[in-house]
Scaffold this active site. Structure first.
Site, short mmCIF file in Angstrom:
data_model
loop_
_atom_site.label_atom_id
_atom_site.label_comp_id
_atom_site.label_asym_id
_atom_site.label_seq_id
_atom_site.Cartn_x
_atom_site.Cartn_y
_atom_site.Cartn_z
N TYR A 122 0.86 -1.19 0.00
CA TYR A 122 0.00 0.00 0.00
C TYR A 122 0.90 1.23 0.00
O TYR A 122 1.36 1.68 1.04
CB TYR A 122 -0.93 -0.02 1.22
CG TYR A 122 -1.76 1.24 1.36
CD1 TYR A 122 -2.48 1.74 0.28
CD2 TYR A 122 -1.83 1.92 2.57
CE1 TYR A 122 -3.24 2.89 0.40
CE2 TYR A 122 -2.59 3.07 2.71
CZ TYR A 122 -3.29 3.55 1.62
OH TYR A 122 -4.03 4.69 1.75
N ASP A 163 -2.02 -1.55 -3.93
CA ASP A 163 -2.40 -0.19 -4.28
C ASP A 163 -1.13 0.64 -4.37
O ASP A 163 -0.60 1.06 -3.35
CB ASP A 163 -3.36 0.36 -3.23
CG ASP A 163 -3.80 1.79 -3.53
OD1 ASP A 163 -3.30 2.38 -4.51
OD2 ASP A 163 -4.63 2.32 -2.76
N HIS A 264 -12.18 0.76 -4.27
CA HIS A 264 -11.35 0.00 -5.20
C HIS A 264 -12.04 -1.32 -5.57
O HIS A 264 -12.75 -1.91 -4.75
CB HIS A 264 -10.00 -0.35 -4.57
CG HIS A 264 -9.13 0.82 -4.23
ND1 HIS A 264 -7.99 1.12 -4.92
CD2 HIS A 264 -9.25 1.76 -3.25
CE1 HIS A 264 -7.42 2.20 -4.40
NE2 HIS A 264 -8.16 2.61 -3.38
#
Length: 284
Positions: A122, A163, A264
């Site tokens: 992330y 991500d 998402h």
DNA sequence: ATGTCTACGGCACGTAGA
């Protein structure tokens, strides 16, 4: 092997959707981001009832990453060597003789699952290109590059997914003109991704379920999902051994619909990985 | 529409982050 990555934007808030999605989709390995809970708060029992072992790394209110696996989960790494901590805007106002030990945020977890080295990542958002957070983002990517270089040297097939908070090209945002002067599209951020690819990692671009662009994120506001004004920022970066065995990949935009979604959508990748679990196989 | 979500502290709803 069916592999997936999904920024769930709170695993506690998303738990009913996560469980039904696991049952419907049947991934073998799942990388989760923005779990927003400490490791001891992760719903490991609930996903365990569906056959998944959990490795979770979290800090509470923000960030948090995890790997779920039903093909084994070994050699877990919370964070990576050299991972920087965010020093914030107040850096420089601290007394020089009072060094403050900062803990890195929970943005990376690695585990070996079914013979594949898996990282759930992330990346920092960056906030704005003139912020300290943006410099932190670039420093985090440079440390990640160094860590993944060492990880690849271990010789296991590897996937680094999550991500990335960077759209690799202008094709990966709905309107590049909107992003002039914003994070996620700057040359320095895209160079950070290119340097990961230079390690031998391949961008596994998924097939969109609808429309020409495999977006993975749509802002909650202003009907962005309805208008398909999205971004491709959730990426699967795979070593040669994995990339060469990818059968198919898709964005599961169904998971972005309905009441109470994450902002998402998951990316799902099917890999011919029957021989990855063997010992003594070809490296890389 | 600066229009949506989430978590937190603390028990109502303002604040921060995305």
């Amino acid at each position: 092997m069916r592999l997936a990555t999904w920024n769930v934007n709170s695993v506690k808030a998303r738990l009913p959707r996560l469980l039904s999605w696991l049952e419907e989709t049947g991934p073998d390995v799942v990388c989760l981001q923005e779990t927003k809970c400490r490791a001891d708060q992760f719903p490991a029992d609930e996903v365990g009832e569906l056959g998944y072992a959990t490795a979770a790394h979290g800090e509470g209110r923000w960030n948090g990453v995890a790997v779920l696996s039903r093909v084994g989960i070994e050699d877990v790494s919370n964070g990576f060597p050299g991972e920087p901590a965010y020093e914030g805007e107040a850096d420089g106002q601290l007394a020089l003789d009072e060094p403050v030990m900062l803990t890195p945020e929970a943005r990376a977890i690695g585990a070996t699952c079914g013979g594949v080295r898996v990282w759930s990542l992330y990346a920092p958002n960056g906030r704005s290109p003139d912020s300290a957070h943006y410099l932190y983002k670039l420093a985090w990517f440079e440390a990640l590059r160094a860590a993944l270089e060492d990880e690849l040297a271990r010789g296991l097939p590897l996937v680094a997914c999550g991500d990335y908070n960077v759209a690799p090209t202008d094709e990966d945002v709905w309107d590049p003109s909107v992003f002039v002067g914003s994070t996620h599209v700057t040359p320095a951020e895209r160079k950070a991704l290119a340097e990961l690819r230079d390690l031998g990692l391949h961008d596994v671009v998924p097939t969109p379920m609808k429309g020409p662009h495999p977006y993975t994120y749509w802002d909650y506001r202003a009907g962005m999902f309805h208008k398909n004004m999205g971004m491709r920022i959730d990426l699967v970066y795979a070593s040669e051994a994995v990339a060469g065995r990818v059968r198919s990949a898709y964005v599961d935009r169904e998971a972005r619909k309905g009441k109470g979604p994450s902002d998402h959508a998951p990316v799902v990748v099917d890999i011919d990985a029957a021989d990855f679990g063997r010992t003594g196989g070809a490296p890389g």
